[in-house]
Design an enzyme around this catalytic site. Structure first.
Site, short mmCIF file in Angstrom:
data_model
loop_
_atom_site.label_atom_id
_atom_site.label_comp_id
_atom_site.label_asym_id
_atom_site.label_seq_id
_atom_site.Cartn_x
_atom_site.Cartn_y
_atom_site.Cartn_z
N ARG A 180 46.35 41.49 29.40
CA ARG A 180 45.67 41.03 30.62
C ARG A 180 45.81 39.51 30.76
O ARG A 180 46.01 39.00 31.85
CB ARG A 180 44.20 41.45 30.61
CG ARG A 180 44.00 42.94 30.73
CD ARG A 180 42.53 43.31 30.78
NE ARG A 180 41.94 42.92 32.05
CZ ARG A 180 40.63 42.98 32.31
NH1 ARG A 180 39.79 43.40 31.37
NH2 ARG A 180 40.16 42.62 33.49
N CYS A 236 36.18 35.43 30.16
CA CYS A 236 36.81 36.74 29.99
C CYS A 236 37.11 37.25 31.40
O CYS A 236 37.60 36.50 32.23
CB CYS A 236 35.92 37.69 29.20
SG CYS A 236 34.28 37.94 29.91
#
Length: 280
Positions: A180, A236
């Site tokens: 990611r 995050c």
């Protein structure tokens, strides 16, 4: 800063100090928001009360602020007082295993000034593996009084992140998986990649091969490329999986560690913000 406790420690705590202890179950699945509460009702650690990521530990998403904005703090502190938490209460939080949701509640309690908050190493699974009691009884807890003593320096917003990235006064880390981070996959958001300048530290790498929290020495080695004198901003996707990294950094002796609650989901909500896909 050691806040991780074993199932045996918790069992002894409940045997001798149950009246001064609140246990919180935070099990949750991002792909099934009812799964955690259902699991709690099917069986939980004695005395545990359930708190939900979406309903209790986050506000509703808006145009900006990320997918899991911080909850309204007046409402949050009222909720924790309602389940029996005051500043003298020992709070032990658990997840299914060592997942991100328990650390999110740990961070929130730390942010509002609670100093006696612990995480159960290995979570519910570790408790069951020890053969300890599981119950379906929902406890009745006495309401307490909790006056927040905010540690406001523990969080930063997008403007502060931009300023500190521009002037180089802080190091930003991204806690998501490498795939990611590099933009190779993105199951949650319309854009893939990371905030330009962010370094990669996957949150699950703070655990050992058995899935338990690494000790201080190993955490220091894990974060060895970072300077303990620097300000570290942790991000995050939406400010949840960053929380284990915040705790791990503090446990490793980093003193100036801050959470960017909005994280990548907040960053990409502004069309003008660039996204990077190369290693940094």
């Amino acid at each position: 800063m050691s806040v991780v406790v074993s199932p045996t420690w918790l069992k002894e705590q409940l045997a001798h100090h149950a009246d001064k202890t609140v246990v919180v179950d935070t099990r949750f699945k991002l792909t099934d928001e009812d799964a955690g509460r259902k699991a709690y009702l099917e069986g939980h650690i004695p005395y545990a009360i359930y708190l939900d990521l979406n309903k209790d530990l986050s506000a509703k998403p808006a145009k900006h602020g990320g997918n899991h904005p911080l909850p309204d703090m007046d409402m949050f502190t009222a909720k924790i007082a309602n389940i029996g938490i005051d500043h003298e209460t020992t709070v032990v939080i658990y997840d299914q295993q060592n997942d991100m949701f328990a650390a999110r509640l740990w961070w929130l309690l730390y942010y509002v000034g609670h100093d006696h908050v612990y995480l159960l190493d290995g979570g519910f699974d570790a408790w069951v593996e020890q053969g300890y009691e599981v119950t379906t009884e929902v406890p009745k807890l006495e309401q307490a009084n909790f006056t927040p003593q905010y540690r406001e320096n523990e969080a930063v917003d997008i403007e502060e992140v931009k300023k500190k990235l521009t002037n180089g006064s802080a190091t930003l880390i991204d806690s998501r998986s490498r795939e990611r981070y590099l933009g190779k996959t993105e199951p949650m958001y319309a854009k893939a990649g990371h905030i330009p300048g962010a370094k990669h530290f996957f949150w699950k790498d703070i655990f050992d091969k058995d899935g338990k929290w690494k000790d201080t020495k190993d955490l220091e080695a894990h974060f060895g490329s970072l300077d303990k004198e620097d300000e570290i901003i942790v991000s995050c996707g939406s400010g949840v999986s960053a929380c284990p990294n915040v705790l791990a950094l503090k446990s490793a002796g980093f003193r100036n560690v801050k959470l960017y609650p909005g994280s990548f989901s907040d960053w990409i909500s502004y069309e003008e913000n660039d996204v990077e896909t190369k290693e940094e």
